[in-house]
Design an enzyme around this catalytic site. Structure first.
Site, PDB file in Angstrom:
ATOM      1  N   GLY A  44     -16.065   5.442   6.920  1.00 59.30           N
ATOM      2  CA  GLY A  44     -14.694   4.982   7.126  1.00 59.30           C
ATOM      3  C   GLY A  44     -13.988   4.912   5.787  1.00 59.30           C
ATOM      4  O   GLY A  44     -14.633   4.736   4.747  1.00 59.30           O
ATOM      5  N   GLN A  49      -7.925   2.522  -0.298  1.00 57.97           N
ATOM      6  CA  GLN A  49      -9.112   2.949  -1.037  1.00 57.97           C
ATOM      7  C   GLN A  49      -8.899   4.241  -1.823  1.00 57.97           C
ATOM      8  O   GLN A  49      -9.691   4.560  -2.698  1.00 57.97           O
ATOM      9  CB  GLN A  49     -10.306   3.114  -0.097  1.00 57.97           C
ATOM     10  CG  GLN A  49     -10.816   1.789   0.431  1.00 57.97           C
ATOM     11  CD  GLN A  49     -12.016   1.999   1.299  1.00 57.97           C
ATOM     12  OE1 GLN A  49     -11.900   2.277   2.488  1.00 57.97           O
ATOM     13  NE2 GLN A  49     -13.184   1.889   0.697  1.00 57.97           N
ATOM     14  N   CYS A  87     -19.513  -0.958   0.939  1.00 62.22           N
ATOM     15  CA  CYS A  87     -18.144  -0.473   0.782  1.00 62.22           C
ATOM     16  C   CYS A  87     -18.083   0.546  -0.344  1.00 62.22           C
ATOM     17  O   CYS A  87     -18.611   0.315  -1.436  1.00 62.22           O
ATOM     18  CB  CYS A  87     -17.216  -1.640   0.486  1.00 62.22           C
ATOM     19  SG  CYS A  87     -15.489  -1.156   0.307  1.00 62.22           S
ATOM     20  N   LEU A  88     -17.412   1.661  -0.081  1.00 60.11           N
ATOM     21  CA  LEU A  88     -17.232   2.699  -1.097  1.00 60.11           C
ATOM     22  C   LEU A  88     -16.487   2.169  -2.319  1.00 60.11           C
ATOM     23  O   LEU A  88     -16.656   2.693  -3.414  1.00 60.11           O
ATOM     24  CB  LEU A  88     -16.475   3.891  -0.503  1.00 60.11           C
ATOM     25  CG  LEU A  88     -17.159   4.605   0.655  1.00 60.11           C
ATOM     26  CD1 LEU A  88     -16.204   5.606   1.289  1.00 60.11           C
ATOM     27  CD2 LEU A  88     -18.441   5.263   0.206  1.00 60.11           C
ATOM     28  N   HIS A 135     -13.859  -3.637   9.188  1.00 61.65           N
ATOM     29  CA  HIS A 135     -13.946  -3.424   7.743  1.00 61.65           C
ATOM     30  C   HIS A 135     -12.698  -2.698   7.239  1.00 61.65           C
ATOM     31  O   HIS A 135     -12.077  -3.118   6.250  1.00 61.65           O
ATOM     32  CB  HIS A 135     -15.210  -2.607   7.445  1.00 61.65           C
ATOM     33  CG  HIS A 135     -15.430  -2.315   6.005  1.00 61.65           C
ATOM     34  ND1 HIS A 135     -16.371  -2.988   5.256  1.00 61.65           N
ATOM     35  CD2 HIS A 135     -14.850  -1.425   5.160  1.00 61.65           C
ATOM     36  CE1 HIS A 135     -16.356  -2.522   4.011  1.00 61.65           C
ATOM     37  NE2 HIS A 135     -15.442  -1.568   3.934  1.00 61.65           N
ATOM     38  N   GLU A 136     -12.309  -1.622   7.916  1.00 67.23           N
ATOM     39  CA  GLU A 136     -11.146  -0.842   7.467  1.00 67.23           C
ATOM     40  C   GLU A 136      -9.843  -1.615   7.650  1.00 67.23           C
ATOM     41  O   GLU A 136      -8.947  -1.548   6.804  1.00 67.23           O
ATOM     42  CB  GLU A 136     -11.090   0.509   8.188  1.00 67.23           C
ATOM     43  CG  GLU A 136     -12.305   1.396   7.991  1.00 67.23           C
ATOM     44  CD  GLU A 136     -12.750   1.573   6.551  1.00 67.23           C
ATOM     45  OE1 GLU A 136     -11.904   1.541   5.628  1.00 67.23           O
ATOM     46  OE2 GLU A 136     -13.966   1.742   6.327  1.00 67.23           O
ATOM     47  N   HIS A 139      -9.349  -3.880   4.779  1.00 69.94           N
ATOM     48  CA  HIS A 139      -8.780  -3.172   3.622  1.00 69.94           C
ATOM     49  C   HIS A 139      -7.256  -3.124   3.714  1.00 69.94           C
ATOM     50  O   HIS A 139      -6.561  -3.290   2.708  1.00 69.94           O
ATOM     51  CB  HIS A 139      -9.311  -1.746   3.525  1.00 69.94           C
ATOM     52  CG  HIS A 139     -10.612  -1.623   2.822  1.00 69.94           C
ATOM     53  ND1 HIS A 139     -10.814  -2.028   1.522  1.00 69.94           N
ATOM     54  CD2 HIS A 139     -11.814  -1.117   3.243  1.00 69.94           C
ATOM     55  CE1 HIS A 139     -12.062  -1.783   1.167  1.00 69.94           C
ATOM     56  NE2 HIS A 139     -12.692  -1.242   2.198  1.00 69.94           N
TER      57      HIS A 139
END
Length: 161
Positions: A44, A49, A87-88, A135-136, A139
């Site tokens: 995702g 991000q 998380c990226l 999660h997204e 963000h």
């Protein structure tokens, strides 16, 4: 290719603005988001991000692939499930890989929003897809999964980021 922003970048802590234009530029952005996500083996990726403070995300997890513009998330099943999450945008500075920790998330959610052409979308999710959507969406609200951890656990991860 779009660069994944890391913790410390203010765009990750700023609530994203709604998407207003459903044009060729938006479609290109969504394609670039998928490209950036796949390049780092993500499941995702949200606009902030990659430094784009707009309310949209892409996903490809558990056999489900898609995108959501201007999402509104509703919890359908509030039972909390504790599972590993990374998380990226919170990589380990030595390995460059996401750092994982157990995070409690709702068992089931529905996300409503729009597709790349401005048409309504509604997706119900459970399990890992529900976790991804939460999660997204965090963000897009300027939050990181670290915010859901006990302070001492978040601190350990921050020291390695």
């Amino acid at each position: 290719m779009r660069e994944i922003r890391a913790i410390g970048d203010p765009v990750l802590r700023t609530p994203a603005e709604p998407v207003e234009g459903f044009d060729k530029e938006l479609r290109r952005l969504i394609d670039e988001m998928f490209e950036a996500m796949y390049a780092v083996n993500g499941v995702g990726l949200a606009g902030p991000q990659i430094g784009v403070s707009r309310r949209l995300f892409v996903y490809d997890i558990s056999g489900r692939k898609g995108h959501m513009v201007n999402p509104v998330l509703t919890v359908d099943d509030p039972e909390e499930i504790l599972d590993e999450e990374g998380c990226l945008s919170v990589p380990d500075r030595e390995t460059g890989r996401p750092q994982y920790a157990p995070v409690a998330r709702a068992a089931g959610v529905t996300v409503e929003g729009l597709d790349r052409l401005g048409r309504p979308l509604r997706v119900r999710a459970r399990g890992s897809l529900a976790r991804c959507f939460q999660h997204e969406t965090d963000h897009l609200d300027g939050k990181l999964y670290l915010d859901r951890l006990p302070k001492n656990e978040a601190r350990k991860i921050m020291l390695k980021a």
